[in-house]
Each structure stands twice: as structure tokens, then as C-alpha cells.
Scaffold this active site. Structure first.
Site, short mmCIF file in Angstrom:
data_model
loop_
_atom_site.label_atom_id
_atom_site.label_comp_id
_atom_site.label_asym_id
_atom_site.label_seq_id
_atom_site.Cartn_x
_atom_site.Cartn_y
_atom_site.Cartn_z
N TYR A 140 0.87 -1.19 0.00
CA TYR A 140 0.00 0.00 0.00
C TYR A 140 0.90 1.22 0.00
O TYR A 140 1.53 1.55 1.00
CB TYR A 140 -0.91 -0.04 1.23
CG TYR A 140 -2.00 1.02 1.30
CD1 TYR A 140 -2.10 2.07 0.38
CD2 TYR A 140 -2.95 0.99 2.32
CE1 TYR A 140 -3.10 3.02 0.46
CE2 TYR A 140 -3.96 1.95 2.42
CZ TYR A 140 -4.03 2.96 1.48
OH TYR A 140 -5.01 3.91 1.59
N LYS A 168 -1.07 -1.09 -4.27
CA LYS A 168 -2.14 -0.10 -4.35
C LYS A 168 -1.48 1.26 -4.30
O LYS A 168 -0.75 1.57 -3.35
CB LYS A 168 -3.10 -0.24 -3.17
CG LYS A 168 -4.06 0.91 -3.06
CD LYS A 168 -4.98 0.74 -1.88
CE LYS A 168 -5.49 2.07 -1.36
NZ LYS A 168 -6.02 2.97 -2.37
C1 LIG Z 1 -5.25 9.96 0.30
C2 LIG Z 1 -6.28 8.90 0.41
O1 LIG Z 1 -6.79 8.62 1.47
N1 LIG Z 1 -6.61 8.27 -0.70
C3 LIG Z 1 -7.62 7.25 -0.77
C4 LIG Z 1 -7.04 5.96 -1.12
O2 LIG Z 1 -6.29 5.82 -2.02
C5 LIG Z 1 -8.68 7.65 -1.78
O3 LIG Z 1 -9.61 6.61 -1.90
C6 LIG Z 1 -9.35 8.93 -1.37
O4 LIG Z 1 -10.04 8.73 -0.17
C7 LIG Z 1 -10.31 9.45 -2.41
O5 LIG Z 1 -9.69 9.48 -3.65
C8 LIG Z 1 -10.87 10.80 -2.05
O6 LIG Z 1 -9.91 11.81 -2.20
C1 LIG Z 2 -8.53 3.83 -0.09
C2 LIG Z 2 -8.03 2.77 0.72
O1 LIG Z 2 -7.46 1.86 0.27
C3 LIG Z 2 -8.27 2.84 2.10
O2 LIG Z 2 -9.05 3.68 2.51
O3 LIG Z 2 -7.72 2.04 2.83
#
Ligand SMILES: CC(=O)N[C@H](C=O)[C@@H](O)[C@H](O)[C@H](O)CO
Ligand SMILES: CC(=O)C(=O)O
Length: 305
Positions: A140, A168
Site C-alpha cells: 500500500y 495499491k
Molecule cells: C489519500 C487517500 O486517502 N486516498 C484514498 C485511497 O487511495 C482515496 O480513496 C481517497 O479517499 C479518495 O480518492 C478521495 O480523495
Molecule cells: C482507499 C483505501 O485503500 C483505504 O481507505 O484504505
């Protein structure tokens, strides 16, 4: 070639929200109800205990309980990825072993947070988790919150292991996403992180996505995915634009997760409040949130996946 079934991880994976009772304690009942809701919609997978799941704000026992609830309810029907990253390697390994015991399909972890770590330390941290189970592992990468910049060299080294099946990527550069995909090779999965760029990430090589706003509108991401697979570029873009306007509105609340969990509550899915320091939706903003929910529901009905 990887010896794991990679196909089961493709498509839309909802980053599940935390589930608490009215006292703020982990609620297995609420977690089961929420997981069931996603299974009924036809969502492919759940990512449990990550950013949206507030794994970093929970103790080891709470994280185990949450995963157990999800496995008991939908473990046979959905692909379940357990986020096991914790600041200490010790806790991360304990959570990894637990994830295997309860039947999760993969484990995943951010680098250790708070301390500024050498790449060697992060590699060792991940390797301890990887070696502790027979499950596949998904890196991640979310540098904007962890501060750790994963290099292409370390990614390539990790990806050479059979067990490391994917990454990811929550960094916003689609160039980096493409470079990581190229470095990992064809049998290495790349998951799009920024929900605002699902279509862009997919177009440049992501195999699917794991996202924090999918949880309130999985149907719309499934719609983008469907349009993408069917080669309907214009329509896919139309839905991504709709999603992005909704995300922009969600991001304007004191906390994204507070807003998302309140939206679920409006739909009869009570997962409690987000845990502090994430602020809930202020009373004065409730009307605005209700309007967003109505707009979102209208689009969901229109999308019909
Ligand atoms: C920085 C962060 O938390 N990114 C999340 C996971 O990748 C996203 O799913 C965001 O929550 C989403 O893109 C909204 O900005
Ligand atoms: C976006 C994602 O992978 C998380 O919220 O853990």
C-alpha cells in the site's frame, strides 16, 4: 508467473469504513451489515482496516474483531484484503497471522508510520509480514500520509517474489502508476488509489481500484468500470466527472470519513461516528449532506449496473 489467482482481485474493491456502536466500540454487527450491503450490490471485494477503515486508530484486538465479522458474513462470497499495517512490525505480523487464520484472501500494508525510515527498514517490515503467512501480499503506497517514497528499485525487488502480487497506489501521479505497472510486469496487479482518477488509472494500466469513496457509491465506480471494459470512452468520462463533483463535495466536510459514514446512516446503515480526531458532520451542515446524498442516490439509480 505468480502462483496465486490474480483475477479475483480485479475490479472494484471497496475500502470499508469503520463500524462502531453508539459508545464508539467496534461493532461486529454493524460490520456484518455493511459487508452484506456491499455483497448484495455485487461489489467484488473489500479492503478491511485501511485508511477508510481507520485501522491506524484501532488497537490490534479491534482490528481482529472487525476482520472476523467481515469474514464470517461475506468471506465465502467476496475477495477480502486485510490491511495489517501497524506502526510496529510486531503488531503487523500478529495481524497478518490472524488474517490467514480467519481466511482472508490477501494481506496488505503501508510502511510503518511516524518514524522516518530507511528503505531497508520498510523492506524488512514488509518482509516480516510476508514471511509470516502463505497469503499473497499487496503493498500500500500512500506517500502523502506515510511520508515514505517507494522507489521503483524497491518495488521491482519486492515484486520479484511470488507472494507480492500487487501494489495499491494512492499517489496522484498516473505516470508513477504506469512505471510501477511496467516494473512489476504483466502478472503484477496495480490498484488505482485516487478515486478521482479511476478512469485515468485504469486507462494507463491499473487492473482495478481500491477506494475510500467507493463505499458510498460503489455502483458509480462499477459503472465507470463497465463503460471502460466495453470501450465506451465518452460515457466512462461522463460518469467519472459526475463522481468527481460528488467527491469534491464530500471533501469539503471537516472529515471525509465522517461525511461518508453519515451518508450511510441516512440510508439506514449505521456504522457509528468516525473515530476522533476525525470530526463528525456538524449539525449545521446536515442539510447540505442530505442534499448530496439525494443527488448521489439519483445518479446511482440512473447508473443501473
Ligand atoms: C489519500 C487517500 O486517502 N486516498 C484514498 C485511497 O487511495 C482515496 O480513496 C481517497 O479517499 C479518495 O480518492 C478521495 O480523495
Ligand atoms: C482507499 C483505501 O485503500 C483505504 O481507505 O484504505
Amino acid at each position: 508467473m505468480k502462483t496465486y489467482d490474480l483475477d479475483r482481485f480485479k475490479g472494484i474493491t471497496v475500502a470499508m469504513y469503520s463500524c462502531y456502536d453508539e459508545k464508539g466500540e467496534v461493532s461486529k454487527e454493524a460490520a456484518k451489515k455493511l459487508a452484506r450491503h456491499y455483497a448484495n450490490i455485487g461489489v467484488n471485494g473489500l479492503y478491511v482496516g485501511g485508511s477508510s477503515g481507520e485501522g491506524m486508530l484501532q488497537n490490534v484486538e479491534e482490528r481482529k474483531q472487525t476482520l472476523e465479522a467481515v469474514m464470517e458474513e461475506v468471506g465465502q462470497e467476496m475477495t477480502i484484503i486485510a490491511h495489517v499495517g501497524a506502526p510496529s512490525t510486531r503488531d503487523s505480523v500478529e495481524l497478518s497471522k490472524h488474517a490467514e487464520q480467519v481466511g482472508a484472501h490477501a494481506i496488505s500494508a503501508v510502511p510503518s508510520i511516524y518514524y522516518r525510515l530507511s528503505p531497508q527498514s520498510v523492506e524488512h517490515h514488509w518482509q516480516q509480514m510476508i514471511d509470516s503467512t502463505s497469503l499473497p501480499f499487496i503493498i500500500y503506497h500512500i506517500p502523502q500520509t506515510t511520508g515514505f517514497q517507494l522507489s521503483k528499485a524497491l518495488l521491482t525487488k519486492m515484486a520479484a517474489q511470488d507472494k507480492v502480487i500487487g501494489v495499491k497506489i494512492s499517489a496522484e501521479s498516473t505516470f508513477e502508476l504506469q512505471q510501477f505497472k511496467a516494473a512489476g510486469g504483466d502478472d503484477f496487479l496495480v490498484f488505482n488509489g485516487p478515486d478521482e482518477q479511476y478512469l485515468a488509472g485504469r486507462s494507463i494500466g491499473a487492473d482495478g481500484g481500491i477506494g475510500g469513496t467507493y463505499g458510498v457509491m460503489p455502483e458509480l465506480f462499477m459503472k465507470i468500470e463497465q463503460c471502460y471494459v466495453e470501450g465506451k470512452a465518452e460515457e466512462a468520462r461522463k460518469w467519472q466527472f459526475i463522481v468527481n463533483d460528488l467527491i469534491a463535495e464530500l471533501l469539503s466536510f471537516p472529515s471525509l470519513y465522517g461525511a461518508c459514514k453519515e451518508i450511510l446512516k441516512l440510508r439506514g446503515l449505521n456504522t457509528g461516528e468516525a473515530r476522533l480526531p476525525f470530526l463528525p458532520v456538524p449539525e449545521s451542515e446536515m442539510g447540505r449532506l442530505e442534499a448530496i446524498n439525494e443527488k448521489m442516490m439519483a445518479y446511482i439509480n440512473q447508473a443501473q449496473v
